[in-house]
Design an enzyme around this catalytic site. Structure first.
Site, PDB file in Angstrom:
ATOM      1  N   TYR A  13      12.008  15.446-111.579  1.00 32.13           N
ATOM      2  CA  TYR A  13      12.169  14.217-110.836  1.00 32.13           C
ATOM      3  C   TYR A  13      11.297  13.933-109.818  1.00 32.13           C
ATOM      4  O   TYR A  13      10.850  14.770-108.980  1.00 32.13           O
ATOM      5  CB  TYR A  13      13.668  14.641-110.303  1.00 32.13           C
ATOM      6  CG  TYR A  13      14.242  13.716-109.092  1.00 32.13           C
ATOM      7  CD1 TYR A  13      14.216  12.301-109.149  1.00 32.13           C
ATOM      8  CD2 TYR A  13      14.539  14.093-107.915  1.00 32.13           C
ATOM      9  CE1 TYR A  13      14.717  11.360-108.279  1.00 32.13           C
ATOM     10  CE2 TYR A  13      15.111  13.462-106.908  1.00 32.13           C
ATOM     11  CZ  TYR A  13      15.168  11.861-106.914  1.00 32.13           C
ATOM     12  OH  TYR A  13      15.469  11.130-106.032  1.00 32.13           O
ATOM     13  N   PHE A  14      10.998  12.686-109.384  1.00 40.23           N
ATOM     14  CA  PHE A  14      10.114  12.148-108.397  1.00 40.23           C
ATOM     15  C   PHE A  14      10.829  11.479-107.357  1.00 40.23           C
ATOM     16  O   PHE A  14      11.530  10.524-107.691  1.00 40.23           O
ATOM     17  CB  PHE A  14       9.154  11.151-108.884  1.00 40.23           C
ATOM     18  CG  PHE A  14       8.184  11.028-107.965  1.00 40.23           C
ATOM     19  CD1 PHE A  14       7.026  11.679-107.814  1.00 40.23           C
ATOM     20  CD2 PHE A  14       8.091   9.503-107.559  1.00 40.23           C
ATOM     21  CE1 PHE A  14       6.031  11.249-106.763  1.00 40.23           C
ATOM     22  CE2 PHE A  14       7.218   8.870-106.650  1.00 40.23           C
ATOM     23  CZ  PHE A  14       6.198   9.618-106.273  1.00 40.23           C
ATOM     24  N   ALA A  15      10.888  12.241-106.030  1.00 39.33           N
ATOM     25  CA  ALA A  15      11.655  11.775-105.144  1.00 39.33           C
ATOM     26  C   ALA A  15      10.744  11.030-103.856  1.00 39.33           C
ATOM     27  O   ALA A  15       9.501  11.449-103.528  1.00 39.33           O
ATOM     28  CB  ALA A  15      12.380  12.738-104.225  1.00 39.33           C
ATOM     29  N   PHE A  16      11.231   9.741-103.645  1.00 36.04           N
ATOM     30  CA  PHE A  16      10.216   9.025-102.640  1.00 36.04           C
ATOM     31  C   PHE A  16      10.886   8.448-101.502  1.00 36.04           C
ATOM     32  O   PHE A  16      10.344   7.965-100.392  1.00 36.04           O
ATOM     33  CB  PHE A  16       9.464   7.858-103.484  1.00 36.04           C
ATOM     34  CG  PHE A  16      10.519   6.908-103.959  1.00 36.04           C
ATOM     35  CD1 PHE A  16      11.033   5.853-103.272  1.00 36.04           C
ATOM     36  CD2 PHE A  16      10.747   7.107-105.252  1.00 36.04           C
ATOM     37  CE1 PHE A  16      11.959   5.018-103.783  1.00 36.04           C
ATOM     38  CE2 PHE A  16      11.772   6.363-105.956  1.00 36.04           C
ATOM     39  CZ  PHE A  16      12.587   5.274-105.052  1.00 36.04           C
ATOM     40  N   SER A  18      15.121   9.503 -99.414  1.00 34.14           N
ATOM     41  CA  SER A  18      15.793  10.561 -98.665  1.00 34.14           C
ATOM     42  C   SER A  18      15.875  11.904 -99.629  1.00 34.14           C
ATOM     43  O   SER A  18      15.857  13.124 -98.843  1.00 34.14           O
ATOM     44  CB  SER A  18      17.276  10.189 -98.539  1.00 34.14           C
ATOM     45  OG  SER A  18      18.039  10.323 -99.672  1.00 34.14           O
ATOM     46  N   GLU A  88      22.582   8.385-106.912  1.00 33.68           N
ATOM     47  CA  GLU A  88      22.040   7.278-106.764  1.00 33.68           C
ATOM     48  C   GLU A  88      22.749   6.023-107.101  1.00 33.68           C
ATOM     49  O   GLU A  88      22.038   4.878-106.964  1.00 33.68           O
ATOM     50  CB  GLU A  88      20.795   7.510-107.749  1.00 33.68           C
ATOM     51  CG  GLU A  88      19.724   8.557-107.366  1.00 33.68           C
ATOM     52  CD  GLU A  88      18.957   8.392-106.048  1.00 33.68           C
ATOM     53  OE1 GLU A  88      18.882   7.214-105.578  1.00 33.68           O
ATOM     54  OE2 GLU A  88      18.603   9.259-105.361  1.00 33.68           O
ATOM     55  N   TYR A 141      18.118   7.138 -91.850  1.00 26.09           N
ATOM     56  CA  TYR A 141      17.522   7.016 -93.174  1.00 26.09           C
ATOM     57  C   TYR A 141      15.971   7.299 -93.295  1.00 26.09           C
ATOM     58  O   TYR A 141      15.393   8.198 -93.771  1.00 26.09           O
ATOM     59  CB  TYR A 141      17.837   5.801 -93.853  1.00 26.09           C
ATOM     60  CG  TYR A 141      17.376   5.792 -95.632  1.00 26.09           C
ATOM     61  CD1 TYR A 141      17.933   6.534 -96.284  1.00 26.09           C
ATOM     62  CD2 TYR A 141      16.362   5.125 -95.804  1.00 26.09           C
ATOM     63  CE1 TYR A 141      17.484   6.629 -97.643  1.00 26.09           C
ATOM     64  CE2 TYR A 141      16.072   4.904 -97.125  1.00 26.09           C
ATOM     65  CZ  TYR A 141      16.496   5.512 -98.084  1.00 26.09           C
ATOM     66  OH  TYR A 141      16.366   5.664 -99.405  1.00 26.09           O
TER      67      TYR A 141
END
Length: 187
Positions: A13-16, A18, A88, A141
């Site tokens: 998984y690619f998080a960009f 929070s 999400e 945020y």
């Protein structure tokens, strides 16, 4: 850190946004293990929609040639996938899941799950200081994103760019904020 391909019991998984921040991603995906960092080529980071939890616009990725979005690569157990989708807002058609190639800092390419808003914004005209209010993330945020970017080891110039994103000054949901133990540090 050694980056590994997903197995049949895990996914990358690619998080960009929070979910760059360890404490945030572990709220819904306790099995998440940060495997490294990488970037998505020919996309830009933007903000749109309204998230009541954050009291501002959440992050998204938008196709834009010549740009890069940096983020954290997490390996997560497949049993946490429904929880991540729910976080999400996939069931409410807020975000849609995609599988896109992420280039690691070592040059390897990994296929990663990533989330994009179903309704993405048009390109922002002008500079960051001209970001319209409805496209501004909340102060809370942005603090989470910046803290997560630093914690993940994203490039310092990218972290500095994140710090310039105009926020709306709002705090998010106080209960959620307490869970994350956020201290507002951005001006």
């Amino acid at each position: 850190m050694v980056l590994t391909e997903a197995t049949s019991s895990t996914f990358n998984y690619f998080a960009f946004g929070s979910n760059l921040f360890l404490k945030r991603i572990r709220m819904e995906s306790p099995s998440a293990v940060r495997k490294g960092i990488g970037y998505l080529e020919d996309y830009r980071l933007d903000f749109f929609h309204y998230a009541a939890r954050w009291r501002g616009a959440p992050a998204t990725i938008v196709e834009d040639k010549g740009h890069r979005v940096w983020g954290a690569i997490w390996q997560i157990n497949i049993e946490n996938l429904p929880d991540l989708d729910k976080q999400e807002g996939v069931h409410n058609q807020v975000y849609k899941p995609l599988t896109l190639p992420i280039r690691t800092s070592s040059g390897e390419v990994l296929q990663c799950r990533i989330y994009q808003l179903v309704k993405n914004p048009p390109k922002l005209e002008g500079t960051e200081s001209g970001r319209p209010f409805e496209r501004q993330p909340s102060k809370t945020y942005m603090n989470i994103i910046v803290r997560g970017a630093i914690e993940s080891g994203l490039p310092s110039d990218y972290v500095e760019k994140l710090k310039t994103i105009k926020h709306n000054g709002h705090s998010g949901d106080p209960h959620f904020e307490i869970d994350l133990a956020v201290q507002d540090k951005l001006p």
